[in-house]
Write an enzyme that holds these catalytic residues in place. Structure first.
Site, PDB file in Angstrom:
ATOM      1  N   CYS A   1      93.147   2.109  75.594  1.00 22.19           N
ATOM      2  CA  CYS A   1      92.524   3.384  75.213  1.00 22.19           C
ATOM      3  C   CYS A   1      93.227   4.012  74.007  1.00 22.19           C
ATOM      4  CB  CYS A   1      92.585   4.306  76.432  1.00 22.19           C
ATOM      5  SG  CYS A   1      92.280   6.043  76.110  1.00 22.19           S
TER       6      CYS A   1
ATOM      7  N   CYS B   1      94.610   7.536  74.530  1.00 22.03           N
ATOM      8  CA  CYS B   1      95.772   7.429  75.435  1.00 22.03           C
ATOM      9  C   CYS B   1      97.016   7.059  74.629  1.00 22.03           C
ATOM     10  CB  CYS B   1      95.528   6.375  76.512  1.00 22.03           C
ATOM     11  SG  CYS B   1      94.112   6.715  77.578  1.00 22.03           S
TER      12      CYS B   1
END
Length: 106
Positions: A30, A33
């Site tokens: 991600c 992230c």
């Protein structure tokens, strides 16, 4: 230092903690992230001893992700006294997370 939260230690480390806990639900693939990783690391150092801060990999711990209805990542949940006090979805500035942590510490 950041904690690593798993199904095996979640109850003890998060739900039964005597301090507020920020859990960063993330995945290695991600992009947002990855952007949040250094911020979470900074917060773990800044609040060491006052608040537990760590990560939970949603790919490895999909049971926890389902339990807390993680639909988007990153999602950060602040727990206090075993209860959710704040949920933050998406990449946010460090100051916003600090404000939420300070509120949980108050």
């Amino acid at each position: 230092m950041e904690c690593k939260f798993t199904t095996a230690n979640f109850e003890e480390e998060v739900l039964n903690s005597d301090k507020p806990v920020l859990v960063d639900f993330y995945a290695d693939w991600c992009g947002p992230c990855k952007m949040m990783a250094p911020i979470v690391e900074n917060l773990a150092e800044k609040y060491d001893g006052k608040c537990k801060i760590g990560k939970c990999n949603t790919d490895e711990e999909n049971g926890l992700a389902a339990r807390y209805r993680i639909m988007s990542i990153p999602t950060m949940i602040i727990f206090s006294g075993g209860k959710i006090v704040e949920t933050i979805v998406g990449a946010v500035p460090q100051k916003e997370l600090e404000d939420k942590i300070e509120k949980a510490l108050a």
